[in-house]
Write an enzyme that holds these catalytic residues in place. Structure first.
Site, PDB file in Angstrom:
ATOM      1  N   ALA A   1       3.583  -0.038  -1.816  1.00 54.84           N
ATOM      2  CA  ALA A   1       3.366  -0.375  -3.220  1.00 54.84           C
ATOM      3  C   ALA A   1       4.550   0.067  -4.067  1.00 54.84           C
ATOM      4  O   ALA A   1       4.947  -0.610  -5.026  1.00 54.84           O
ATOM      5  CB  ALA A   1       2.083   0.272  -3.731  1.00 54.84           C
TER       6      ALA A   1
ATOM      7  N   HIS B   1       0.846  -1.198   0.000  1.00 53.09           N
ATOM      8  CA  HIS B   1       0.000   0.000   0.000  1.00 53.09           C
ATOM      9  C   HIS B   1       0.876   1.241   0.000  1.00 53.09           C
ATOM     10  O   HIS B   1       1.825   1.343   0.783  1.00 53.09           O
ATOM     11  CB  HIS B   1      -0.912   0.022   1.236  1.00 53.09           C
ATOM     12  CG  HIS B   1      -1.601   1.341   1.438  1.00 53.09           C
ATOM     13  ND1 HIS B   1      -1.345   2.157   2.520  1.00 53.09           N
ATOM     14  CD2 HIS B   1      -2.525   1.997   0.680  1.00 53.09           C
ATOM     15  CE1 HIS B   1      -2.086   3.253   2.427  1.00 53.09           C
ATOM     16  NE2 HIS B   1      -2.802   3.177   1.325  1.00 53.09           N
ATOM     17  N   SER B   2       0.593   2.175  -0.895  1.00 53.50           N
ATOM     18  CA  SER B   2       1.244   3.484  -0.913  1.00 53.50           C
ATOM     19  C   SER B   2       2.765   3.324  -1.025  1.00 53.50           C
ATOM     20  O   SER B   2       3.266   2.800  -2.004  1.00 53.50           O
ATOM     21  CB  SER B   2       0.825   4.273   0.326  1.00 53.50           C
ATOM     22  OG  SER B   2       1.195   5.621   0.242  1.00 53.50           O
ATOM     23  N   MET B   3       3.527   3.774  -0.003  1.00 52.95           N
ATOM     24  CA  MET B   3       4.966   3.585  -0.046  1.00 52.95           C
ATOM     25  C   MET B   3       5.311   2.107  -0.185  1.00 52.95           C
ATOM     26  O   MET B   3       6.274   1.742  -0.876  1.00 52.95           O
ATOM     27  CB  MET B   3       5.622   4.142   1.217  1.00 52.95           C
ATOM     28  CG  MET B   3       7.134   4.004   1.254  1.00 52.95           C
ATOM     29  SD  MET B   3       7.871   4.385   2.876  1.00 52.95           S
ATOM     30  CE  MET B   3       7.399   2.914   3.813  1.00 52.95           C
TER      31      MET B   3
ATOM     32  N   HIS C   1      -7.407   7.178   0.283  1.00 49.21           N
ATOM     33  CA  HIS C   1      -6.084   6.564   0.186  1.00 49.21           C
ATOM     34  C   HIS C   1      -5.955   5.290   1.017  1.00 49.21           C
ATOM     35  O   HIS C   1      -5.313   4.325   0.594  1.00 49.21           O
ATOM     36  CB  HIS C   1      -5.027   7.584   0.609  1.00 49.21           C
ATOM     37  CG  HIS C   1      -3.612   7.131   0.411  1.00 49.21           C
ATOM     38  ND1 HIS C   1      -3.126   6.691  -0.801  1.00 49.21           N
ATOM     39  CD2 HIS C   1      -2.573   7.023   1.287  1.00 49.21           C
ATOM     40  CE1 HIS C   1      -1.847   6.360  -0.682  1.00 49.21           C
ATOM     41  NE2 HIS C   1      -1.492   6.541   0.570  1.00 49.21           N
TER      42      HIS C   1
END
Length: 294
Positions: free
Chosen positions: A109, A105-107, A268
């Site tokens: 990812a 997820h996010s960073m 997010h």
């Protein structure tokens, strides 16, 4: 469904992790976002793993260095994003995994993208939640970026972590930042707090808030994206306020040889706020692509 707590010893530090699902399930390594922790998947995985169409999975969600219950880097050592690439591969080695799936997820990812690009022989499938590759920068900004990072490092010694009288106060403070539901905040805060004199404070290493000293250019990031060989699920949050990030996901997805780009309702932290839609999309992806796993 309760996860098992793990400690994974690397050559230079110990990572904490939460393991979900049967030990003989397909191995999945999970990475959370910046300043979050392994509990980012604590609402998603119980829903995903109980779906009848999903084969048994063994998901190890890491606390990345400096996050959650994992060890911090020694004083004076910076958190370079690319340094996490060999560290998570070392974690997989410690677990005895030669080939596995990635969930980020996010960073996380962004990290998963680089790992899959540089070690394609080890990654069978890539599942990304609101992220695809790291943030990029213009090459002419390199000098300014380094100056800013050095100033922030110098100022770090004068900063003090916030202290909260109770975990509930910390939840309210994190919730006030916005973009994440209160129940999701509670999940992250429970793992992210530690007792201190006067109450509670964050376990996270303050050095993580220092701006990176260097960023890849967009062309460099795209070279990693183009190198992805495995099937990729790119989940975009429909209500994200990060328009720049949304546009990057859409443009970079076009460069992935085997991509499933899906827009899912939510902001997010969509997988934490309402895990059902994200679980359904991941389940569909796994059902469609696991037959190609080697």
């Amino acid at each position: 469904m309760t996860p098992q707590e793990l400690n994974i010893r690397l050559p230079h530090l110990t990572l904490a992790a939460q393991a979900w699902g049967p030990p003989d399930g397909l191995p999945v390594l999970g990475f959370h976002g910046w300043l979050d922790n392994a509990a980012t998947f604590a609402r998603l995985l119980p829903v995903l793993l109980q779906r009848p169409e999903v084969p048994p999975l063994h998901v190890v969600a890491l606390d990345l260095p400096g996050h959650g219950l994992s060890e911090h880097r020694p004083p004076g050592m910076a958190y370079h994003f690319v340094d996490m690439v060999p560290e998570v591969l070392q974690a997989a080695d410690s677990l005895g995994w030669d080939r596995f799936l990635l969930l980020g997820h996010s960073m996380g990812a962004a990290l998963a993208t680089l790992v899959a690009a540089v070690a394609p022989e080890r990654i069978s499938h890539l599942m990304l939640i609101d992220g695809l590759g790291p943030i990029s920068a213009q090459q002419e900004d390199a000098c300014t970026t380094l100056k800013t990072s050095l100033r922030q490092e110098q100022a770090l010694a004068e900063k003090r972590k916030p202290i909260y009288a109770s975990p509930e106060e910390a939840v309210r403070a994190r919730h006030a930042v916005g973009g994440i539901s209160e129940v999701a905040v509670q999940t992250l805060v429970k793992r992210g707090l530690e007792p201190c004199e006067g109450g509670f404070t964050w376990r996270t290493d303050p050095s993580l808030r220092v701006k990176s000293r260097h960023y890849f250019t967009e062309d460099q990031v795209r070279s990693f994206v183009k190198a992805l060989e495995c099937p990729v699920l790119a989940i975009e949050a429909a209500q994200t306020t990060l328009e720049y990030w949304r546009d990057l996901i859409r443009e970079r997805s076009k460069l992935v040889p085997q991509v499933t780009h899906t827009v899912v309702p939510g902001q997010h932290h969509l997988h934490l706020d309402d895990p059902e839609p994200t679980a359904a999309v991941i389940a569909e992806f796994l059902q469609a692509h696991l037959s190609t796993r080697s």
